[in-house]
Scaffold this active site. Structure first.
Site, PDB file in Angstrom:
ATOM      1  CE  LYS A   1      44.064 -34.423  15.308  1.00  0.00           C
ATOM      2  NZ  LYS A   1      42.972 -33.625  15.902  1.00  0.00           N
TER       3      LYS A   1
ATOM      4  CG  ASP B   1      40.421 -37.805  21.146  1.00  0.00           C
ATOM      5  OD1 ASP B   1      39.314 -37.401  20.719  1.00  0.00           O
ATOM      6  OD2 ASP B   1      41.397 -37.998  20.405  1.00  0.00           O
TER       7      ASP B   1
ATOM      8  CE  LYS C   1      50.513 -42.422  19.590  1.00  0.00           C
ATOM      9  NZ  LYS C   1      49.322 -42.450  20.481  1.00  0.00           N
TER      10      LYS C   1
END
Length: 518
Positions: free
Chosen positions: A264, A407, A291
């Site tokens: 996302k 998370d 990334k």
């Protein structure tokens, strides 16, 4: 047959000539040609007449011009070089135009759309080389779809006299001017054939159309800019591509093979490491993971709660500049990974950070990334081993690194070389964060549910795991009371931070967790 007898029987108007041509027993008689003497054959006048007859037979449309005073008149002064030059030029132009018409007819053929060579013709005021039936608007220099230049209004502000006076505010004149000015709109804005329909636009309608065309032009520009400056699903924008090119050109990366994961908030690429740079002489691993954080901003609208209350970035946080939030998000992950690496927790090693591009070590081998914990099938022994590893990492992350993953789930844990690796720590916060304990309880719930479903009987429930990680020892009979205690502790800690400043968030050197006094 006697030729003398045939000539005697011929009519007298036939004139002299061969007798066998006047009468033929096998068909109708042919018209006889008038014979002439050698002097007549050498006559210049006769040559002109014969040439004129041939031209008339080939080009019947230029007969009227050919009979003009420039060609057949006997009163021309041929001693003038200028006159002769004009006559020769006229003849050349006619021949050129005739050839051009033949080429045009051959080129167009039976096509419905014809191409005119009108601009290449030698047009003269005497030349009427085409009839009215052959004239088409495409063959003329006038384009009916081209906006006529609006008539200029004199300084006095009106045109005409008496009843025929027309001012610059005339409704018809202004309407036609507005219709002509619509041609100045952007090409994407379709205005139609308003001139051909004699459309008359009022000032109110014209201003509304003009504003709408301007708005559409700006909207299309914004959409184009957004597409150019944002990362797509598996691609990067030009600025990000330039950053990657610089890394490759500097020798930091040898080559970038392709995309290995999408999420996302980021896209991850695989690359082979190059030589180390002069900055700190950091060793670059053979395989790297790049990334790239997405700059579309759609997924970061609800992520500000992870960073705006973090004392490390609180002063730099600005909700009015979302692009700066994305760079801070990448910087936040770099700092969190550095803390975890110093504590010895298995995680990717940070190589370098360039704006929103983070280069890390690759968890996997030969371009094949390590599987996520949710995708790998482990035996009961390996599952129990993974559970105790995660429990140990959560405690060390909380006590030694002063971080809460925020998370943590089977989606952010990799299984490689017989152990668990933690990834995706960009949203990790400190326990003193206003929602730090709430995030920790959520992580404990995800971990407990996963391993309990996996058949690990030793797995603690979320409340027991929370107390084991934080050492807070909250006693509550149910989950509602437990969460109420967590909220009360967060409130007390938030008031304490606001009263004493951000330094209270630092853990003591012995690694104990912060003290929450009621």
């Amino acid at each position: 047959m006697d030729p003398v007898g045939v000539a005697a029987a011929a009519p007298p108007e036939a004139g002299p000539g061969p007798a066998w041509q006047s009468k033929c027993p096998w068909g109708a008689p042919k018209p006889t040609s008038i014979s002439c003497s050698l002097a007549d054959v050498m006559s210049e006048q006769l040559a002109k007449e014969l040439q004129l007859e041939e031209e008339n037979a080939a080009f019947p449309e230029v007969v009227a011009v050919a009979e003009g005073p420039f060609i057949t008149g006997e009163n021309i002064d041929t001693s003038s070089d200028l006159m002769l030059a004009q006559m020769l030029q006229m003849e050349f132009d006619r021949e050129y135009d005739a050839q051009l018409r033949r080429e045009e007819k051959k080129f167009n053929g039976d096509s419905k759309v014809s191409i005119s060579f009108e601009n290449y013709r030698k047009v003269h005021p005497f030349d009427s080389d085409s009839s009215e039936d052959e004239v088409d608007w495409q063959d003329t220099r006038h384009d009916p779809y081209r906006a006529d230049k609006p008539t200029t209004t004199p300084k006095k502000g009106f045109i005409g006299k008496g009843k025929d006076i027309t001012t610059k505010h005339d409704e018809v004149v202004c309407g036609r001017k507005n219709t002509a000015r619509m041609e100045n709109f952007a090409p994407e804005f379709q205005v139609g054939d308003g001139i051909g329909m004699d459309l008359k636009l009022s000032n109110q309608v014209f201003n509304a159309l003009k504003q709408h065309a301007y708005s559409e032009e700006r909207r299309s520009a914004r959409l184009h800019e957004k597409k150019e400056h944002s990362t797509a699903e598996k691609a990067v924008d030009p600025k990000t591509r330039l950053l990657l090119y610089k890394m490759v050109n500097a020798g930091m990366l040898e080559t970038i093979t392709g995309c290995i994961s999408t999420g996302k908030e980021s896209v991850v690429f695989h690359a082979y490491g190059g030589k180390s740079t002069n900055e700190d002489d950091k060793v670059i691993p053979p395989e790297c993971a790049i990334k790239v954080f997405k700059t579309t901003l759609n997924e970061f609208k609800n992520r500000d709660k992870y960073i705006k209350d973090d004392y490390r970035f609180k002063d730099r946080f600005s909700k009015l500049n979302p692009r700066k939030i994305i760079r801070m998000w990448a910087e936040k992950e770099m700092h969190n990974l550095t803390r975890m690496q110093n504590a010895g927790i298995p995680c990717p090693q940070v190589v370098i950070l360039k704006k929103h591009v983070l280069v890390m070590s690759f968890i996997g081998q030969d371009q094949v990334p390590a599987p996520k914990l949710k995708d790998v099938k482990l035996s009961s022994e390996d599952m129990k081993k993974a559970y105790y590893q995660i429990l140990n990492m959560m405690q060390r992350l909380y006590k030694e690194c002063s971080l809460v993953h925020a998370d943590l789930s089977e989606y952010n844990m990799l299984w490689h070389d017989g152990k668990v690796w933690l990834i995706d720590v960009s949203q990790s916060v400190e326990p003193t964060h206003p929602h730090g304990l709430e995030f920790l309880f959520r992580d404990c719930r995800n971990v407990s549910q996963f391993f309990q479903k996996g058949g690990v009987t030793e797995a603690l429930n979320e409340r027991e795991l929370f107390n084991a990680v934080s050492d807070l020892n909250i006693a509550a009979d149910n989950e509602v009371d437990f969460q109420a205690e967590i909220e009360a502790l967060e409130k007390v800690n938030e008031d304490h931070v606001q009263k004493h400043g951000k330094k209270v968030s630092a853990f003591p050197s012995d690694g104990d967790p912060p003290i929450y006094d009621e």
